[in-house]
Design an enzyme around this catalytic site. Structure first.
Site, short mmCIF file in Angstrom:
data_model
loop_
_atom_site.label_atom_id
_atom_site.label_comp_id
_atom_site.label_asym_id
_atom_site.label_seq_id
_atom_site.Cartn_x
_atom_site.Cartn_y
_atom_site.Cartn_z
N ARG A 59 38.11 47.69 60.05
CA ARG A 59 37.49 48.97 60.41
C ARG A 59 36.49 48.83 61.55
NH1 ARG A 59 32.66 49.80 58.36
NH2 ARG A 59 32.77 52.06 58.23
N ASP A 83 26.85 53.59 58.64
CA ASP A 83 27.01 53.05 57.29
C ASP A 83 25.79 52.34 56.79
OD1 ASP A 83 29.71 53.51 57.63
OD2 ASP A 83 30.06 51.47 58.30
N PRO A 99 34.14 31.55 45.10
CA PRO A 99 32.87 32.06 44.58
C PRO A 99 31.69 31.16 44.94
CG PRO A 99 34.31 31.28 42.81
CD PRO A 99 35.11 31.25 44.06
N GLU A 147 41.25 26.20 39.61
CA GLU A 147 39.86 25.79 39.78
C GLU A 147 39.49 25.60 41.25
OE1 GLU A 147 37.67 25.77 37.14
OE2 GLU A 147 39.46 26.63 36.20
CL1 6GU Z 1 35.97 34.73 47.60
N1 6GU Z 1 37.01 34.04 45.29
C1 6GU Z 1 37.00 34.00 43.96
N2 6GU Z 1 38.01 33.38 43.31
N3 6GU Z 1 36.05 34.52 43.21
C2 6GU Z 1 35.08 35.13 43.89
C3 6GU Z 1 35.02 35.23 45.27
C4 6GU Z 1 36.01 34.64 45.94
N4 6GU Z 1 33.90 35.88 45.63
C5 6GU Z 1 33.31 36.19 44.51
N5 6GU Z 1 34.01 35.75 43.44
#
Ligand code: 6GU
Length: 292
Positions: A168, A183, A99, A126
């Site tokens: 795709r 798209d 994230p 984590e």
């Molecule tokens: Cl790539 N991994 C995780 N664990 N949470 C996320 C993410 C990735 N992208 C958004 N949230």
């Protein structure tokens, strides 16, 4: 052996996925577009259980964080050994879903679709000890990638999302070779064959038979056979939907013609392209009240 391999065609993309939940990928990789591409041999998958590289009887992959704090951190030695074995052979890009990574985009999907090999390192808990990415960066292109501003329990779902967006785009994977360019974002990514009028916008609504359904009619312009009018209408709808849902994209638009300006003004953007833009008064995303 796949059709493509029998024909002697080379696999276009090899995808390795390292995870403590290999079962997560049972199914998703076998169905739909990705499954067909795999069956044809356009894309080849290998899913690896990280615990194979664990060193103790309990097959431990995590440990307590230095500096304290909640949760556990994935061990660098286990990941290092796994990636040495898996990514060692041949050119590859290492993708670490997290994230806290660079936002995934259509542009990045197109770049990955041109690579011979992607290796996904799916972290849990984590995250993975920071030295793993540091060490791998010295050896191969390494991207930490986020799929959006929310937190998942692990990188597995993100690896699937990225894989589908990339698969795709492989030549011959879509039934209709030109549909990728139509798209949302397609034009922005510079996809071959995509209409210019959708560049940088999300798509508006689409319709099929019947012409009348529960008292709702298909917009008449789509039945007119007037291709220029249809293209203009589709751009109008894309502008309205983008204004409603993605004002950030509107502010990035360039080369707006007078009709674009008019549509955006009606949607609450007095001068798109310069200034912050006012939020729309309402959410005019449907096709039902559009004059043409
Ligand atoms: Cl790539 N991994 C995780 N664990 N949470 C996320 C993410 C990735 N992208 C958004 N949230």
């Amino acid at each position: 052996m796949s059709e493509a391999q029998r024909r002697g065609d080379a696999v276009r993309l090899r995808v390795d996925i390292v995870t403590i939940f290999p079962a997560y990928f049972n199914g998703p990789l076998d169905v739909s577009l990705i499954g067909k591409a795999a069956a044809r041999g356009d894309i080849e998958f290998a899913v690896h259980d990280l615990r194979r590289w664990a060193r103790d009887a309990h097959r431990t992959v995590d440990d307590m964080p230095f500096g304290g704090g909640p949760g556990m951190v994935m061990k660098p030695d286990v990941w290092g050994d796994a990636l040495d074995d898996i990514a060692g052979a041949g050119p590859a890009t290492l993708v670490v879903p997290t994230p806290s990574g660079l936002p995934f985009s259509q542009e990045l999907a197109a770049r990955y679709a041109a690579q011979p090999r992607l290796v996904f390192a799916c972290g849990r808990y984590e995250g993975i000890d920071g030295r793993v990415v540091e060490a791998m960066r010295a050896r191969m292109p390494t991207d930490e990638i986020s799929i959006g501003d929310y937190v998942l329990a692990g990188g597995e779902a993100a690896a699937l999302v990225i894989t589908e967006a990339v698969a795709r785009l492989l030549p011959g994977v879509l039934g209709n070779a030109s549909s990728a360019g139509d798209d949302s974002f397609g034009g922005a990514a510079g996809a071959a064959g995509g209409p210019r009028y959708m560049c940088g916008l999300v798509e508006g609504p689409v319709y099929t038979r019947p012409r009348s359904w529960r008292g709702h009619e298909v917009p008449g312009v789509l039945l007119s056979g007037d291709h220029a009018a249809i293209a203009r209408w589709r751009r109008d709808m894309a502008l309205r939907r983008t204004a409603a849902y993605r004002p950030d994209l509107i502010r990035a638009l360039r080369d707006l013609d007078p009709r674009d300006q008019q549509v955006l003004a009606e949607a609450g953007f007095p001068a798109a392209g310069d200034g912050p833009g006012a939020p729309p008064a309402r959410f005019p995303v449907g096709g039902e009240d559009m004059a043409h």
